[in-house]
Design a protein around this motif. Structure first.
Motif, PDB file in Angstrom:
ATOM      1  N   ALA A 167       0.922  -1.212  -0.099  1.00  0.00           N
ATOM      2  CA  ALA A 167      -0.255  -0.044  -0.100  1.00  0.00           C
ATOM      3  C   ALA A 167       0.828   1.179  -0.046  1.00  0.00           C
ATOM      4  N   PRO A 168       1.177   1.694  -1.191  1.00  0.00           N
ATOM      5  CA  PRO A 168       1.881   3.010  -1.156  1.00  0.00           C
ATOM      6  C   PRO A 168       0.947   4.121  -0.702  1.00  0.00           C
ATOM      7  N   ASP A 169       1.455   5.145   0.279  1.00  0.00           N
ATOM      8  CA  ASP A 169       0.610   6.117   0.834  1.00  0.00           C
ATOM      9  C   ASP A 169       1.419   7.251   1.042  1.00  0.00           C
ATOM     10  N   THR A 170       0.435   8.429   1.048  1.00  0.00           N
ATOM     11  CA  THR A 170       1.242   9.903   0.949  1.00  0.00           C
ATOM     12  C   THR A 170       1.326  10.556   2.159  1.00  0.00           C
ATOM     13  N   ASN A 171       0.621   9.790   3.203  1.00  0.00           N
ATOM     14  CA  ASN A 171       0.757  10.383   4.647  1.00  0.00           C
ATOM     15  C   ASN A 171       0.458   9.261   5.628  1.00  0.00           C
ATOM     16  N   ILE A 172       1.684   8.567   5.962  1.00  0.00           N
ATOM     17  CA  ILE A 172       1.629   7.461   6.795  1.00  0.00           C
ATOM     18  C   ILE A 172       1.690   7.851   8.095  1.00  0.00           C
ATOM     19  N   ASN A 173       1.959   8.906   8.625  1.00  0.00           N
ATOM     20  CA  ASN A 173       1.881   9.445   9.873  1.00  0.00           C
ATOM     21  C   ASN A 173       0.877  10.509  10.238  1.00  0.00           C
ATOM     22  N   LEU A 400     -13.710  14.015   4.989  1.00  0.00           N
ATOM     23  CA  LEU A 400     -14.223  13.503   3.712  1.00  0.00           C
ATOM     24  C   LEU A 400     -13.543  12.153   3.510  1.00  0.00           C
ATOM     25  N   ASN A 401     -14.093  11.333   2.738  1.00  0.00           N
ATOM     26  CA  ASN A 401     -13.615   9.978   2.589  1.00  0.00           C
ATOM     27  C   ASN A 401     -13.990   9.586   1.302  1.00  0.00           C
ATOM     28  N   GLY A 402     -13.110   8.963   0.466  1.00  0.00           N
ATOM     29  CA  GLY A 402     -13.670   8.239  -0.773  1.00  0.00           C
ATOM     30  C   GLY A 402     -12.796   7.009  -1.043  1.00  0.00           C
ATOM     31  N   ARG A 403     -13.485   6.145  -1.769  1.00  0.00           N
ATOM     32  CA  ARG A 403     -12.764   4.785  -2.025  1.00  0.00           C
ATOM     33  C   ARG A 403     -13.336   4.121  -3.348  1.00  0.00           C
ATOM     34  N   VAL A 404     -12.335   3.592  -4.188  1.00  0.00           N
ATOM     35  CA  VAL A 404     -12.764   3.199  -5.328  1.00  0.00           C
ATOM     36  C   VAL A 404     -12.054   1.752  -5.317  1.00  0.00           C
ATOM     37  N   TYR A 405     -12.969   0.649  -5.644  1.00  0.00           N
ATOM     38  CA  TYR A 405     -12.302  -0.706  -5.577  1.00  0.00           C
ATOM     39  C   TYR A 405     -12.300  -1.498  -6.934  1.00  0.00           C
ATOM     40  N   LEU A 406     -11.475  -2.179  -7.455  1.00  0.00           N
ATOM     41  CA  LEU A 406     -11.423  -2.802  -8.509  1.00  0.00           C
ATOM     42  C   LEU A 406     -10.810  -4.324  -8.317  1.00  0.00           C
ATOM     43  N   GLY A 407     -11.549  -5.320  -8.501  1.00  0.00           N
ATOM     44  CA  GLY A 407     -11.064  -6.681  -8.334  1.00  0.00           C
ATOM     45  C   GLY A 407     -11.187  -7.650  -9.434  1.00  0.00           C
ATOM     46  N   LEU A 408     -10.522  -8.632  -9.439  1.00  0.00           N
ATOM     47  CA  LEU A 408     -10.724  -9.678 -10.416  1.00  0.00           C
ATOM     48  C   LEU A 408     -10.917 -11.062  -9.879  1.00  0.00           C
ATOM     49  N   ARG A 409     -12.130 -11.456  -9.508  1.00  0.00           N
ATOM     50  CA  ARG A 409     -12.449 -12.669  -8.824  1.00  0.00           C
ATOM     51  C   ARG A 409     -12.362 -13.688  -9.780  1.00  0.00           C
ATOM     52  N   SER A 419      -6.855  -7.497  -6.180  1.00  0.00           N
ATOM     53  CA  SER A 419      -7.584  -6.278  -6.214  1.00  0.00           C
ATOM     54  C   SER A 419      -6.816  -5.194  -5.977  1.00  0.00           C
ATOM     55  N   LEU A 420      -7.483  -4.128  -6.290  1.00  0.00           N
ATOM     56  CA  LEU A 420      -6.630  -2.768  -6.350  1.00  0.00           C
ATOM     57  C   LEU A 420      -7.850  -1.587  -5.875  1.00  0.00           C
ATOM     58  N   THR A 421      -7.377  -1.092  -4.622  1.00  0.00           N
ATOM     59  CA  THR A 421      -8.109  -0.006  -3.862  1.00  0.00           C
ATOM     60  C   THR A 421      -7.596   1.096  -3.838  1.00  0.00           C
ATOM     61  N   TYR A 422      -7.980   2.127  -4.206  1.00  0.00           N
ATOM     62  CA  TYR A 422      -7.659   3.641  -3.954  1.00  0.00           C
ATOM     63  C   TYR A 422      -8.383   4.446  -2.970  1.00  0.00           C
ATOM     64  N   THR A 423      -8.028   4.866  -1.855  1.00  0.00           N
ATOM     65  CA  THR A 423      -8.361   5.555  -0.700  1.00  0.00           C
ATOM     66  C   THR A 423      -8.195   6.923  -0.673  1.00  0.00           C
ATOM     67  N   TYR A 424      -8.953   7.853  -0.320  1.00  0.00           N
ATOM     68  CA  TYR A 424      -8.668   9.125  -0.233  1.00  0.00           C
ATOM     69  C   TYR A 424      -9.431   9.662   1.316  1.00  0.00           C
ATOM     70  N   VAL A 425      -8.664  10.328   1.964  1.00  0.00           N
ATOM     71  CA  VAL A 425      -9.227  10.775   3.482  1.00  0.00           C
ATOM     72  C   VAL A 425      -8.746  12.363   3.279  1.00  0.00           C
ATOM     73  N   SER A 426      -9.557  13.194   3.878  1.00  0.00           N
ATOM     74  CA  SER A 426      -9.260  14.414   4.085  1.00  0.00           C
ATOM     75  C   SER A 426      -9.823  15.157   5.105  1.00  0.00           C
ATOM     76  N   ARG A 438      -4.684  12.446   2.575  1.00  0.00           N
ATOM     77  CA  ARG A 438      -4.030  11.286   2.653  1.00  0.00           C
ATOM     78  C   ARG A 438      -4.477  10.529   1.345  1.00  0.00           C
ATOM     79  N   ASN A 439      -3.749   9.961   0.619  1.00  0.00           N
ATOM     80  CA  ASN A 439      -4.184   9.124  -0.565  1.00  0.00           C
ATOM     81  C   ASN A 439      -3.272   7.781  -0.422  1.00  0.00           C
ATOM     82  N   ARG A 440      -4.111   6.667  -0.642  1.00  0.00           N
ATOM     83  CA  ARG A 440      -3.455   5.460  -0.483  1.00  0.00           C
ATOM     84  C   ARG A 440      -3.821   4.622  -1.736  1.00  0.00           C
ATOM     85  N   LEU A 441      -3.250   3.742  -2.032  1.00  0.00           N
ATOM     86  CA  LEU A 441      -3.497   2.820  -3.204  1.00  0.00           C
ATOM     87  C   LEU A 441      -2.793   1.330  -2.733  1.00  0.00           C
TER      88      LEU A 441
END
Length: 449
Positions: A167-173, A400-409, A419-426, A438-441
């Motif tokens: 999970a690459p993350d722009t704001n781990i702290n 605010l928070n948002g999430r986009v999910y993409l999986g290949l079952r 699966s690939l998930t993008y999460t945004y928290v502000s 905060r942006n996390r993939l």
């Protein structure tokens, strides 16, 4: 007398004799019968319905040369596999059809039946729930689905999900996005520059998670629930590693096949930087009701006491109330809407707060075995007292928070799907120090059972 038949035309395949077309070759000895792909399909369907599976097998094999009937052939093969005990083969065939045609209700019902026979009740109930939304279902079939879903929920004894990834993350702290902040000094404010340790840091986390539960039936209407959830994010250096775990145990009472109520004692622990951060103990109360056509409503209340290892100011009580409504959209999507209210009553008034919010989401199945979803939420947080170093006014946040999910079952590696998930928290606060982005993939492999 049984002869041998040559099916030619579009299929050009040699097949053994079947009683279904014996009338076309009354004379003894070999004969040639020309059939179109459509005729072969209808003959195969007739033989399968009559449970003459061995006679249908060569016709189904011949249909491999008719790509326009790929779905029908796969369905018949899956049905034969299910009826003859090859459940793994049936499940693979039905799932293969749904990868390309997720709106096929009949296929979904047969998949659910095979999963039930396999003992995979959780997955079977999911597919029955999607199938129930089809408004073209005969009333007796819809009633059977409702009844079967109730039976599955009642007999379900356990479930678990496991995932791991990067999970690459722009704001781990979870630090402020500001470079400077204003502090109250004398009769005015003084800008201060933040040092490197107080600013947001990026990094790549190694993630892992487990969510599971056991339902031990004690009587026709009561059961004991045991739920365990654990999440870990591990970063290089260890200073920002985050591990949380929660255990909940308590009874469930079923009023009827659709309505249940539960009470559970819970304990939760969090370690941050591999140091004990918080310890919680409390209770949670939940109720849910399944409605017609795949709808569900649920409410939950929880109360917990928090002991914080970093500062006694964070110690105190937390109260929460949550409400959720879900419904199936179309034949393959599930939409949800949730509202919540929380109250933190801590020893430090500057950290005590109340929060109100809502969230919306929708997700489901798409062709090619793709699962996808999107969700978002917002909340308002009001704190009881000001932090005088920052302001004479109490802190107020919009979150605010948002999430986009993409999986290949459709792809599985040792039972795990990617699966690939993008999460945004502000957080937008009247205190600059608490304005964050905060942006996390997350790239995950997950196993659901």
């Amino acid at each position: 007398m049984r002869g041998h038949f040559l099916v030619a035309g579009l299929l050009a395949a040699t097949l053994p004799a079947t009683q279904a077309i014996a009338e076309d070759c009354a004379a003894p000895g070999p004969c040639t019968v020309r059939m179109s792909a459509d005729q072969v399909l209808h003959t195969a369907e007739k033989l399968v319905l009559e449970r003459r599976f061995e006679e249908a097998a060569p016709l189904l094999a011949a249909l491999e040369n008719a790509p326009q009937y790929k779905m029908q052939r796969a369905f018949l093969i899956g049905y034969v596999d299910s009826e003859t005990g090859n459940l793994d083969g049936a499940i693979n065939e039905f799932r293969g059809i749904l990868r390309d045609h997720p709106d096929q209700t009949r296929v979904r019902l047969e998949l659910a039946r095979a999963l039930m026979l396999k003992g995979q009740d959780f997955s079977a109930e999911h597919h029955l729930r999607l199938a129930a939304k089809d408004r073209d279902l005969p009333s007796e079939v819809a009633a059977t689905i409702r009844s079967q879903r109730g039976i599955l929920r009642d007999r379900r004894t356990w479930h678990f999900d496991v995932n791991f990834g990067l999970a690459p993350d722009t704001n781990i702290n979870s630090a402020t996005r500001a470079d400077t902040i204003d502090v109250v000094f004398g009769g005015g404010t003084l800008p201060l520059s933040l040092n490197h340790d107080a600013q947001a840091k990026s990094g790549v986390g190694r993630t892992g998670g487990f969510s599971g539960g056991v339902r031990l039936k004690m009587s026709p209407k009561t059961a004991m629930l045991v739920d365990l959830d654990t999440q870990l994010v591990d970063y290089s250096g260890g200073s920002y590693d985050d591990l949380t775990t929660q255990l909940a145990v308590g009874p469930e009472y079923k009023f009827d096949a659709r309505t249940s109520f539960s009470v559970q004692a819970l304990g939760a622990q969090r370690w941050y930087g591999w140091r004990t951060a918080t310890t919680q103990a409390g209770m949670k109360f939940g109720a849910q009701r399944y409605l017609d056509r795949g709808e569900r409503i649920g409410i939950q209340f929880d109360v917990r006491n928090t002991v914080d290892a970093f500062s006694p100011e964070y110690r105190g009580w937390s109260l929460g109330a949550y409400g959720t409504y879900e419904r199936v959209i179309g034949k393959t999507m599930v939409a949800s809407a949730s509202v919540f209210a929380r109250r933190e009553m801590l020893q430090g008034a500057v950290y005590s707060n109340q929060e109100y919010g809502l969230s919306l989401g929708i997700g489901g199945e798409f062709p090619l075995g793709i699962n996808a979803g999107i969700s978002g939420g917002m909340s308002r947080v009001a704190y009881d007292a000001p932090m005088l170093i920052f302001s004479n006014s109490a802190r107020r946040d919009w979150r605010l928070n948002g999430r986009v999910y993409l999986g290949l079952r459709s792809f599985r590696l040792f039972g795990f799907s990617p699966s690939l998930t993008y999460t945004y928290v502000s957080a937008d606060s009247n205190y600059l120090f608490y304005k964050t982005n905060r942006n996390r993939l997350s790239f995950n492999l997950a196993h659901y059972l």
